[in-house]
Design a protein around this motif. Sequence first.
Motif, PDB file in Angstrom:
ATOM      1  N   GLU A  21       9.740  56.167  45.327  1.00  0.00           N
ATOM      2  CA  GLU A  21      10.759  57.166  45.001  1.00  0.00           C
ATOM      3  C   GLU A  21      10.554  58.428  45.830  1.00  0.00           C
ATOM      4  O   GLU A  21      11.506  58.963  46.416  1.00  0.00           O
ATOM      5  CB  GLU A  21      10.658  57.470  43.505  1.00  0.00           C
ATOM      6  N   ALA A  22       9.323  58.897  45.913  1.00  0.00           N
ATOM      7  CA  ALA A  22       9.038  60.128  46.661  1.00  0.00           C
ATOM      8  C   ALA A  22       9.351  59.956  48.147  1.00  0.00           C
ATOM      9  O   ALA A  22       9.914  60.861  48.772  1.00  0.00           O
ATOM     10  CB  ALA A  22       7.580  60.531  46.466  1.00  0.00           C
ATOM     11  N   GLU A  23       8.996  58.809  48.724  1.00  0.00           N
ATOM     12  CA  GLU A  23       9.293  58.555  50.142  1.00  0.00           C
ATOM     13  C   GLU A  23      10.797  58.541  50.393  1.00  0.00           C
ATOM     14  O   GLU A  23      11.258  59.043  51.413  1.00  0.00           O
ATOM     15  CB  GLU A  23       8.687  57.223  50.594  1.00  0.00           C
ATOM     16  N   ALA A  24      11.549  57.961  49.474  1.00  0.00           N
ATOM     17  CA  ALA A  24      13.006  57.891  49.631  1.00  0.00           C
ATOM     18  C   ALA A  24      13.621  59.290  49.616  1.00  0.00           C
ATOM     19  O   ALA A  24      14.476  59.610  50.451  1.00  0.00           O
ATOM     20  CB  ALA A  24      13.613  57.027  48.526  1.00  0.00           C
ATOM     21  N   VAL A  25      13.178  60.109  48.693  1.00  0.00           N
ATOM     22  CA  VAL A  25      13.703  61.482  48.595  1.00  0.00           C
ATOM     23  C   VAL A  25      13.341  62.263  49.850  1.00  0.00           C
ATOM     24  O   VAL A  25      14.191  62.961  50.425  1.00  0.00           O
ATOM     25  CB  VAL A  25      13.174  62.174  47.316  1.00  0.00           C
ATOM     26  N   LEU A  26      12.104  62.143  50.308  1.00  0.00           N
ATOM     27  CA  LEU A  26      11.675  62.846  51.510  1.00  0.00           C
ATOM     28  C   LEU A  26      12.470  62.385  52.734  1.00  0.00           C
ATOM     29  O   LEU A  26      12.923  63.207  53.533  1.00  0.00           O
ATOM     30  CB  LEU A  26      10.174  62.642  51.747  1.00  0.00           C
ATOM     31  N   ALA A  27      12.676  61.093  52.868  1.00  0.00           N
ATOM     32  CA  ALA A  27      13.446  60.564  54.004  1.00  0.00           C
ATOM     33  C   ALA A  27      14.868  61.118  53.994  1.00  0.00           C
ATOM     34  O   ALA A  27      15.413  61.477  55.040  1.00  0.00           O
ATOM     35  CB  ALA A  27      13.461  59.041  53.968  1.00  0.00           C
ATOM     36  N   ALA A  28      15.476  61.213  52.815  1.00  0.00           N
ATOM     37  CA  ALA A  28      16.842  61.740  52.717  1.00  0.00           C
ATOM     38  C   ALA A  28      16.890  63.233  53.023  1.00  0.00           C
ATOM     39  O   ALA A  28      17.882  63.719  53.564  1.00  0.00           O
ATOM     40  CB  ALA A  28      17.407  61.466  51.323  1.00  0.00           C
ATOM     41  N   GLN A  29      15.826  63.950  52.695  1.00  0.00           N
ATOM     42  CA  GLN A  29      15.769  65.376  53.021  1.00  0.00           C
ATOM     43  C   GLN A  29      15.642  65.579  54.525  1.00  0.00           C
ATOM     44  O   GLN A  29      16.189  66.528  55.072  1.00  0.00           O
ATOM     45  CB  GLN A  29      14.601  66.044  52.295  1.00  0.00           C
ATOM     46  N   ASN A  49      16.307  56.579  39.996  1.00  0.00           N
ATOM     47  CA  ASN A  49      15.786  57.954  39.943  1.00  0.00           C
ATOM     48  C   ASN A  49      15.785  58.588  41.331  1.00  0.00           C
ATOM     49  O   ASN A  49      16.143  59.760  41.486  1.00  0.00           O
ATOM     50  CB  ASN A  49      14.383  57.988  39.351  1.00  0.00           C
ATOM     51  N   ALA A  50      15.370  57.826  42.343  1.00  0.00           N
ATOM     52  CA  ALA A  50      15.376  58.344  43.714  1.00  0.00           C
ATOM     53  C   ALA A  50      16.792  58.695  44.140  1.00  0.00           C
ATOM     54  O   ALA A  50      17.036  59.779  44.692  1.00  0.00           O
ATOM     55  CB  ALA A  50      14.771  57.319  44.676  1.00  0.00           C
ATOM     56  N   VAL A  51      17.725  57.810  43.866  1.00  0.00           N
ATOM     57  CA  VAL A  51      19.121  58.043  44.261  1.00  0.00           C
ATOM     58  C   VAL A  51      19.685  59.263  43.537  1.00  0.00           C
ATOM     59  O   VAL A  51      20.382  60.079  44.142  1.00  0.00           O
ATOM     60  CB  VAL A  51      19.978  56.782  44.010  1.00  0.00           C
ATOM     61  N   ALA A  52      19.361  59.409  42.263  1.00  0.00           N
ATOM     62  CA  ALA A  52      19.841  60.579  41.513  1.00  0.00           C
ATOM     63  C   ALA A  52      19.326  61.869  42.143  1.00  0.00           C
ATOM     64  O   ALA A  52      20.084  62.832  42.304  1.00  0.00           O
ATOM     65  CB  ALA A  52      19.412  60.485  40.054  1.00  0.00           C
ATOM     66  N   ARG A  53      18.055  61.881  42.523  1.00  0.00           N
ATOM     67  CA  ARG A  53      17.491  63.079  43.155  1.00  0.00           C
ATOM     68  C   ARG A  53      18.133  63.339  44.510  1.00  0.00           C
ATOM     69  O   ARG A  53      18.453  64.475  44.856  1.00  0.00           O
ATOM     70  CB  ARG A  53      15.979  62.931  43.298  1.00  0.00           C
ATOM     71  N   ILE A  54      18.344  62.276  45.282  1.00  0.00           N
ATOM     72  CA  ILE A  54      18.966  62.415  46.598  1.00  0.00           C
ATOM     73  C   ILE A  54      20.392  62.940  46.459  1.00  0.00           C
ATOM     74  O   ILE A  54      20.808  63.849  47.176  1.00  0.00           O
ATOM     75  CB  ILE A  54      18.941  61.076  47.366  1.00  0.00           C
ATOM     76  N   ARG A  55      21.139  62.389  45.523  1.00  0.00           N
ATOM     77  CA  ARG A  55      22.519  62.825  45.330  1.00  0.00           C
ATOM     78  C   ARG A  55      22.584  64.263  44.812  1.00  0.00           C
ATOM     79  O   ARG A  55      23.513  64.993  45.137  1.00  0.00           O
ATOM     80  CB  ARG A  55      23.255  61.860  44.400  1.00  0.00           C
ATOM     81  N   THR A  56      21.597  64.689  44.037  1.00  0.00           N
ATOM     82  CA  THR A  56      21.532  66.080  43.592  1.00  0.00           C
ATOM     83  C   THR A  56      21.296  67.001  44.782  1.00  0.00           C
ATOM     84  O   THR A  56      21.929  68.049  44.905  1.00  0.00           O
ATOM     85  CB  THR A  56      20.420  66.265  42.539  1.00  0.00           C
ATOM     86  N   ASP A  57      20.392  66.591  45.671  1.00  0.00           N
ATOM     87  CA  ASP A  57      20.059  67.409  46.841  1.00  0.00           C
ATOM     88  C   ASP A  57      21.126  67.366  47.931  1.00  0.00           C
ATOM     89  O   ASP A  57      21.391  68.375  48.580  1.00  0.00           O
ATOM     90  CB  ASP A  57      18.733  66.945  47.469  1.00  0.00           C
TER      91      ASP A  57
END
Length: 101
Positions: A21-29, A49-57
């Motif tokens: 999850e953390a790697e996915a969020v970082l990659a999207a950032q 959870n990763a997708v929700a965080r990415i879509r929020t950001d």
Amino acid sequence: MHLSMLAEDAGATSIGTADTEAEAVLAAQEQRPDVILSDVRLIEGTGPNAVARIRTDCGPIPVIFVTGTPEECKPCHYAAAVLSKPVNDRMLVAAFTKIAP
């Protein structure tokens, strides 16, 4: 790897992968995705959870979940598709082509 190759066949020009999850969020950032392909279960954390965080950001991004546990895909109401493993290659390419910019 197989999903990455299918996405390329469907027109993707840049693909990033993540196991957690953390790697996915970082990659999207680092590079905002145009489309997200995600499993539900990750080595650490969950795809939803990763997708929700990415879509929020990053704002709304089309999502396709490819999973062996579609019943665990919660929340996934925003997904363009929830495809079961083993994935049907044609179904994935069709879903990707439908939502890709």
